[in-house]
Design an enzyme around this catalytic site. Structure first.
Site, PDB file in Angstrom:
ATOM      1  N   ASP A  81      -0.439  -7.894  11.632  1.00 34.49           N
ATOM      2  CA  ASP A  81      -0.619  -6.951  10.520  1.00 34.49           C
ATOM      3  C   ASP A  81       0.144  -7.475   9.307  1.00 34.49           C
ATOM      4  O   ASP A  81       1.274  -7.934   9.413  1.00 34.49           O
ATOM      5  CB  ASP A  81      -0.133  -5.546  10.890  1.00 34.49           C
ATOM      6  CG  ASP A  81      -0.685  -4.492   9.938  1.00 34.49           C
ATOM      7  OD1 ASP A  81      -1.517  -3.672  10.369  1.00 34.49           O
ATOM      8  OD2 ASP A  81      -0.296  -4.507   8.741  1.00 34.49           O
ATOM      9  N   ASP A 121      -9.133  -4.396  12.946  1.00 34.32           N
ATOM     10  CA  ASP A 121      -8.906  -2.981  12.599  1.00 34.32           C
ATOM     11  C   ASP A 121      -8.192  -2.939  11.251  1.00 34.32           C
ATOM     12  O   ASP A 121      -6.985  -2.748  11.179  1.00 34.32           O
ATOM     13  CB  ASP A 121      -8.042  -2.348  13.704  1.00 34.32           C
ATOM     14  CG  ASP A 121      -7.937  -0.839  13.536  1.00 34.32           C
ATOM     15  OD1 ASP A 121      -8.776  -0.250  12.840  1.00 34.32           O
ATOM     16  OD2 ASP A 121      -7.003  -0.251  14.112  1.00 34.32           O
ATOM     17  N   GLU A 152      -0.860   1.053  13.202  1.00 31.13           N
ATOM     18  CA  GLU A 152      -0.250   2.182  13.930  1.00 31.13           C
ATOM     19  C   GLU A 152      -0.052   1.899  15.422  1.00 31.13           C
ATOM     20  O   GLU A 152       0.611   2.650  16.124  1.00 31.13           O
ATOM     21  CB  GLU A 152      -1.011   3.499  13.695  1.00 31.13           C
ATOM     22  CG  GLU A 152      -2.431   3.580  14.202  1.00 31.13           C
ATOM     23  CD  GLU A 152      -3.448   3.043  13.209  1.00 31.13           C
ATOM     24  OE1 GLU A 152      -3.522   1.811  13.050  1.00 31.13           O
ATOM     25  OE2 GLU A 152      -4.210   3.829  12.618  1.00 31.13           O
ATOM     26  N   HIS A 192     -10.076   4.673  18.578  1.00 36.53           N
ATOM     27  CA  HIS A 192      -9.503   3.459  19.175  1.00 36.53           C
ATOM     28  C   HIS A 192     -10.146   3.088  20.507  1.00 36.53           C
ATOM     29  O   HIS A 192     -10.274   1.909  20.813  1.00 36.53           O
ATOM     30  CB  HIS A 192      -7.974   3.587  19.264  1.00 36.53           C
ATOM     31  CG  HIS A 192      -7.339   3.587  17.903  1.00 36.53           C
ATOM     32  ND1 HIS A 192      -6.867   4.726  17.291  1.00 36.53           N
ATOM     33  CD2 HIS A 192      -7.176   2.582  16.997  1.00 36.53           C
ATOM     34  CE1 HIS A 192      -6.405   4.418  16.088  1.00 36.53           C
ATOM     35  NE2 HIS A 192      -6.583   3.137  15.879  1.00 36.53           N
ATOM     36  N   GLN A 220       0.821  -1.205   0.000  1.00 39.37           N
ATOM     37  CA  GLN A 220       0.000   0.000   0.000  1.00 39.37           C
ATOM     38  C   GLN A 220       0.863   1.267   0.000  1.00 39.37           C
ATOM     39  O   GLN A 220       2.015   1.243   0.417  1.00 39.37           O
ATOM     40  CB  GLN A 220      -0.971  -0.002   1.186  1.00 39.37           C
ATOM     41  CG  GLN A 220      -0.315  -0.242   2.543  1.00 39.37           C
ATOM     42  CD  GLN A 220      -1.214  -0.953   3.548  1.00 39.37           C
ATOM     43  OE1 GLN A 220      -2.426  -0.930   3.422  1.00 39.37           O
ATOM     44  NE2 GLN A 220      -0.624  -1.568   4.548  1.00 39.37           N
TER      45      GLN A 220
HETATM   46  N1  SAM Z   1      -8.065   2.981  11.468  1.00 36.75           N
HETATM   47  C1  SAM Z   1      -8.088   2.391  10.194  1.00 36.75           C
HETATM   48  C2  SAM Z   1      -9.178   2.831   9.265  1.00 36.75           C
HETATM   49  O1  SAM Z   1      -9.494   3.998   9.239  1.00 36.75           O
HETATM   50  O2  SAM Z   1      -9.707   2.048   8.471  1.00 36.75           O
HETATM   51  C3  SAM Z   1      -7.566   1.025  10.053  1.00 36.75           C
HETATM   52  C4  SAM Z   1      -6.316   0.910  10.830  1.00 36.75           C
HETATM   53  S1  SAM Z   1      -4.901   0.095  10.444  1.00 36.75           S
HETATM   54  C5  SAM Z   1      -3.713   1.252   9.863  1.00 36.75           C
HETATM   55  C6  SAM Z   1      -5.213  -0.958   9.104  1.00 36.75           C
HETATM   56  C7  SAM Z   1      -4.123  -2.021   8.959  1.00 36.75           C
HETATM   57  O3  SAM Z   1      -4.665  -3.192   8.371  1.00 36.75           O
HETATM   58  C8  SAM Z   1      -2.934  -1.611   8.076  1.00 36.75           C
HETATM   59  O4  SAM Z   1      -1.788  -1.471   8.866  1.00 36.75           O
HETATM   60  C9  SAM Z   1      -2.814  -2.762   7.070  1.00 36.75           C
HETATM   61  O5  SAM Z   1      -1.474  -3.123   6.793  1.00 36.75           O
HETATM   62  C10 SAM Z   1      -3.581  -3.882   7.783  1.00 36.75           C
HETATM   63  N2  SAM Z   1      -4.065  -4.953   6.895  1.00 36.75           N
HETATM   64  C11 SAM Z   1      -4.631  -4.824   5.672  1.00 36.75           C
HETATM   65  N3  SAM Z   1      -4.947  -6.045   5.186  1.00 36.75           N
HETATM   66  C12 SAM Z   1      -4.582  -6.951   6.136  1.00 36.75           C
HETATM   67  C13 SAM Z   1      -4.652  -8.381   6.222  1.00 36.75           C
HETATM   68  N4  SAM Z   1      -5.157  -9.095   5.214  1.00 36.75           N
HETATM   69  N5  SAM Z   1      -4.197  -8.977   7.349  1.00 36.75           N
HETATM   70  C14 SAM Z   1      -3.671  -8.235   8.372  1.00 36.75           C
HETATM   71  N6  SAM Z   1      -3.575  -6.881   8.324  1.00 36.75           N
HETATM   72  C15 SAM Z   1      -4.017  -6.258   7.229  1.00 36.75           C
END
Ligand code: SAM
Length: 317
Positions: free
Chosen positions: A116, A166, A96, A72, A41
């Site tokens: 993650d 999340d 994060e 959160h 990403q």
């Molecule tokens: N607060 C957020 C929002 O506004 O949607 C979401 C928070 S967090 C930054 C989302 C995380 O999900 C990212 O760090 C991303 O790398 C992770 N992510 C995406 N796809 C994933 C997967 N298949 N398995 C585990 N983590 C994943």
């Protein structure tokens, strides 16, 4: 018509938070601290004038320093406070580190596994987002894994008291779309203890894009006997954000404000800023149009028919 964008006193640099082809939110920034592609990403860390440090993934604002506590605390505490004694918790996504930070505030927690997919997001958070994770990655109760969250839950043997999800955007093509389906939620249920609880971020409740939130809620009902949609207003998103709690038997509406406050004071370290007994009552009482939209939704998200577009009905001219 007045051209507001041409006003002389507007700042020169902007961060764009893409919502849909017809709505983009912009935040004035002092500058960009990091910009790069992880291979999974696009990642940006910027310093917003109003909201402080911001994490943006694939052009969508994830968290802002000023108000990430709202998102959160709303994501984590209703589930952990409802559970009689959460000991083992998994966080799927949550790069994060703020969801992890909130989980670790519960004194009963012995193990918090955060899974993650993208190590680059966690590395970026370690470097630029200290006020978000506040050292949670190095807590001795934390186990940090970099892999697909669905794969992890397929393989893990020991169940969890609470699973927090999340993740980024649920639409087909993104890295997390197979973690919003009936098949995935059935897997989550299997990985929960008898009194286990799932809590997740469930996308926007904006009137122009309600389909995602209502479909996620409807899909959860295929896998869990009790599903409780709730929502919190997040100022930096400029909208009411959707969450869901799903359980086998426990019901958050059974907790009165006094009981929520009592459990927080007995179990949580430090002072919460958003969630308490009164907030609990507010967030589980959704406005009428949302309750009705949830009731009307019949679509179930499945591996072979995932959410395709956030804005069904829109046709670009
Ligand atoms: N607060 C957020 C929002 O506004 O949607 C979401 C928070 S967090 C930054 C989302 C995380 O999900 C990212 O760090 C991303 O790398 C992770 N992510 C995406 N796809 C994933 C997967 N298949 N398995 C585990 N983590 C994943």
């Amino acid at each position: 018509m007045a051209n507001f964008l041409a006003k002389k006193d507007l700042p020169a640099k902007w961060l764009y938070d893409y919502f849909n082809p017809f709505e983009v939110h912009k935040h004035a920034i002092k500058g960009t601290l990091y910009q790069g592609h992880s291979g999974i990403q696009e990642m940006v860390v910027a310093e917003s004038i109003n909201f402080g440090r911001c994490l943006v993934l694939d052009n969508e604002l994830q968290s802002a320093e000023l108000d990430e506590f709202i998102y959160h605390e709303a994501l984590v505490h209703p589930a952990l406070v409802l559970h009689p004694e959460p000991v083992r918790v998994a966080i799927i996504g949550g790069g994060e580190g703020s969801a992890l930070r909130e989980v670790l505030r519960h004194k009963s927690i012995k193990k918090a596994v955060m899974v993650d997919l993208d190590k680059a997001v966690v590395d970026c958070a370690r470097e630029y987002l200290a006020p978000f994770h506040q050292g949670a990655f190095s807590d001795p109760r934390t186990e940090l894994l970099y892999q697909d969250g669905r794969r992890y839950l397929e393989e893990v043997k020991e169940p969890f008291d609470v699973i927090i999800i999340d993740l980024t955007c649920p639409l087909e093509g993104g890295p997390s779309y197979l973690l919003f389906t009936e098949e995935f939620y059935r897997l989550v249920r299997k990985r929960l203890t008898d009194q286990g609880i799932l809590a997740l971020q469930a996308d926007t409740t904006s009137l122009v894009a309600l389909n995602t939130y209502t479909t996620i809620t409807r899909t959860l009902k295929e896998a869990f006997p009790r599903v409780f949609p709730y929502a919190a207003f997040v100022p930096s998103y400029a909208m009411l954000w959707g969450f869901c709690l799903a359980a086998h038997g426990l019901d958050p509406r059974d907790l009165g404000p006094g009981e929520v406050d009592k459990r927080i004071s007995q179990r949580v370290q430090g002072e919460l800023r958003y969630y308490d007994g009164i907030t609990h009552q507010a967030i589980f009482n959704l406005p009428k149009y949302l309750r009705e939209a949830i009731k009307k939704q019949t679509t179930v998200n499945r591996d072979n028919s995932p959410l395709k577009e956030k804005y069904p009905g829109f046709k670009e001219k």
